[in-house]
Write an enzyme that holds these catalytic residues in place. Sequence first.
Site, mmCIF file in Angstrom:
data_model
loop_
_atom_site.group_PDB
_atom_site.id
_atom_site.type_symbol
_atom_site.label_atom_id
_atom_site.label_comp_id
_atom_site.label_asym_id
_atom_site.label_seq_id
_atom_site.Cartn_x
_atom_site.Cartn_y
_atom_site.Cartn_z
ATOM 1 N N ASP A 49 -3.157 4.607 -2.259
ATOM 2 C CA ASP A 49 -4.212 5.180 -1.434
ATOM 3 C C ASP A 49 -4.634 6.564 -1.952
ATOM 4 O OD1 ASP A 49 -5.588 4.701 1.217
ATOM 5 O OD2 ASP A 49 -4.681 6.631 1.659
ATOM 6 N N ASP A 88 0.858 -1.177 0.000
ATOM 7 C CA ASP A 88 0.000 0.000 0.000
ATOM 8 C C ASP A 88 0.898 1.232 0.000
ATOM 9 O OD1 ASP A 88 -2.464 1.562 0.531
ATOM 10 O OD2 ASP A 88 -3.221 -0.349 1.281
ATOM 11 N N GLU A 93 -6.423 4.118 -5.957
ATOM 12 C CA GLU A 93 -7.729 4.263 -5.328
ATOM 13 C C GLU A 93 -8.354 5.547 -5.871
ATOM 14 O OE1 GLU A 93 -9.911 4.210 -0.971
ATOM 15 O OE2 GLU A 93 -8.017 5.241 -1.198
ATOM 16 N N HIS A 112 -11.275 -3.157 3.013
ATOM 17 C CA HIS A 112 -11.283 -2.812 4.448
ATOM 18 C C HIS A 112 -12.119 -1.570 4.748
ATOM 19 C CE1 HIS A 112 -8.374 -0.330 2.502
ATOM 20 N NE2 HIS A 112 -8.301 0.444 3.548
ATOM 21 N N ASP A 113 -12.655 -0.918 3.730
ATOM 22 C CA ASP A 113 -13.444 0.303 3.943
ATOM 23 C C ASP A 113 -14.943 0.087 3.717
ATOM 24 O OD1 ASP A 113 -11.195 1.870 4.449
ATOM 25 O OD2 ASP A 113 -10.908 2.327 2.320
HETATM 26 C C1 GLC Z 1 -8.169 5.202 1.954
HETATM 27 C C2 GLC Z 1 -8.042 3.976 2.806
HETATM 28 C C3 GLC Z 1 -8.764 4.209 4.086
HETATM 29 C C4 GLC Z 1 -8.134 5.383 4.785
HETATM 30 C C5 GLC Z 1 -8.057 6.610 3.869
HETATM 31 C C6 GLC Z 1 -7.096 7.609 4.403
HETATM 32 O O1 GLC Z 1 -9.472 5.457 1.582
HETATM 33 O O2 GLC Z 1 -8.499 2.855 2.111
HETATM 34 O O3 GLC Z 1 -8.771 3.082 4.912
HETATM 35 O O4 GLC Z 1 -8.852 5.707 5.933
HETATM 36 O O5 GLC Z 1 -7.601 6.287 2.589
HETATM 37 O O6 GLC Z 1 -5.784 7.163 4.265
#
Ligand code: GLC
Length: 569
Positions: A201, A100, A258, A331-332
């Site tokens: 991310d 990540d 992402e 995980h979100d």
């Molecule tokens: C992304 C991650 C999430 C995190 C956010 C801030 O969306 O997947 O878990 O809280 O970024 O880093």
Amino acid sequence: MEEQRAWWKECVVYQIYPRSFQDSNGDGIGDLNGIRSRLDYLKDLGIDVIWLSPVYQSPGDDNGYDISDYKAVMDVFGTMEDFDCLLAEIHHRGMKLVMDLVVNHTSDEHAWFAESRRSRDNPYRDYYIWKEPVNEGPPNNWASRFRGPAWEYDGRTGMYYLHIYSKKQPDLNWENPRVRQEIYEMMTWWGNKGIDGFRMDVISMLSKDQRFPDGVLKEGNPYGDGLPYYANGPRIHAYLQEMNREVLSRFDWMTVGEGVGVGTREAVQYAGYESHELNMMFHFEHVELNPGPFGKWNDNPVCLRDLKKVLSRWQTELEGKAWNSLFWENHDYPRAVSRFGNDSPGFWELSAKMLAVCLYMMKGTPYIYQGQELGMTNFQGSSLEDFQDIEIHHVYREMVGSGRISHEEMMRYINHTGRDNARTPMQWDDTEQAGFTDGTPWLRVNPNHTWLNVKEQAGRSDSVLCFYKQLIKLRHTMDILVYGAYRLLLEESGAIFAYERSLGKERLTVLCNFTDRTQKSGLSVRELGAGTILIGNYPDRRGISQGDAVALCEEDICLRPYEAIVFMQ
Ligand code: GLC
Ligand code: CA
């Protein structure tokens, strides 16, 4: 046009959330040695690539998405030697590792930020985004994505810094070339260690509109929506092309960004075959359908027509131009079987398998989130103490604390869409802590681990786990599943998700019933062309060419509750 082959198009990815996967030393937190002890499980499942959520040094404000040292492993997860050992063992099994990359922000405990906040003329000052107060308040009205304002006042220098997430996650200033060089150097350092790529991310948020305009105010929120000014910002593609030139192009990597705020048009820019940026993007349109008055905090059912529309649009608009990623869970987001399927005892297993067929027969790289291959379900909490997630705590305080909604209503929403649903420990067996730890787990184990676990499913050939194995094997052996074009069928149906894949003369049809009732598809075998059943989630479907699948010989193919069938013409 024929797609170019690439290893990252042909692989199946498994996401590990390290805190919750496997604890090896009884402290209740998953760790690197725990992961290492489970590699044979992943290999046996058919996984090609592991995406590891952050294991870097971090105070843990956002479970590792707040990094204080990019080149160190957080002590609860192990040591750098443990990491090297894990990587070697992954490679030894012929798998790959994607890390990540969290570079929109660091932790406020990162050495750069400790320096940056010291004085206005510190050499690290411009590593972050500092602004003068406006009318004795923050520089603009942007909301933090974790609620509250996106700016924090720092008394030491009398200025505000930007934090789109928590105030312990200050945003890096990508306008500063020194920041970019530091990040590229760090990425190269990991590349030289031998990792196989990055999941990036909130990569769409690196470039902020330098005018920092106020965002639109929405009812009930005192802070404005800054997304249009920080998602897909003015220089984002210049940054990613630079990153590609300086780092990505030097390695045989897989990269996935992402894409918060990314639609198909933008995805073609980020991940286009001609763009020289990333291999693919995650979008969130299918997991953010049907928002309520409080956005993602709702318990609305998903409308199948909307889901079909969104997923089909991504399939067709990227065709020949860019590559898709396919995911139901991470995980979100909550557990897919609880949200898109049906986790009641009679339908849990069928609908978990149906969802797997529906998504992973599409075009794109499949991502499986830990436990999804078992059909792990949402977790029902009843008080705030049942949850650890910073987002859940913030939203609860804001919504219930202010009296806008009741405790009971908020709990319903959290149990439906909260992030901790996906973060409960992996369910390995039926023992007290599900084989995850000998100690007390950091987040409670879902009580259904007594019957829903790896041990039970590994020994049963009609389990969700074994079904996933079969699906993965199909993806590995059939080019049409990787490279075939997609076409939606039965567009108007509100009950059945049906589509076709085709490659050269080959054709394959996928039929999925999203309801708990039998549905007539209106399609006949004659129309579709007779063929063999590749896979299905009811054991009595065998192969219509042999004439022993009764229902399929009908003029109008009937799908039983949550039935999924794939057949090849
Ligand atoms: C992304 C991650 C999430 C995190 C956010 C801030 O969306 O997947 O878990 O809280 O970024 O880093
Ligand atoms: Ca541990």
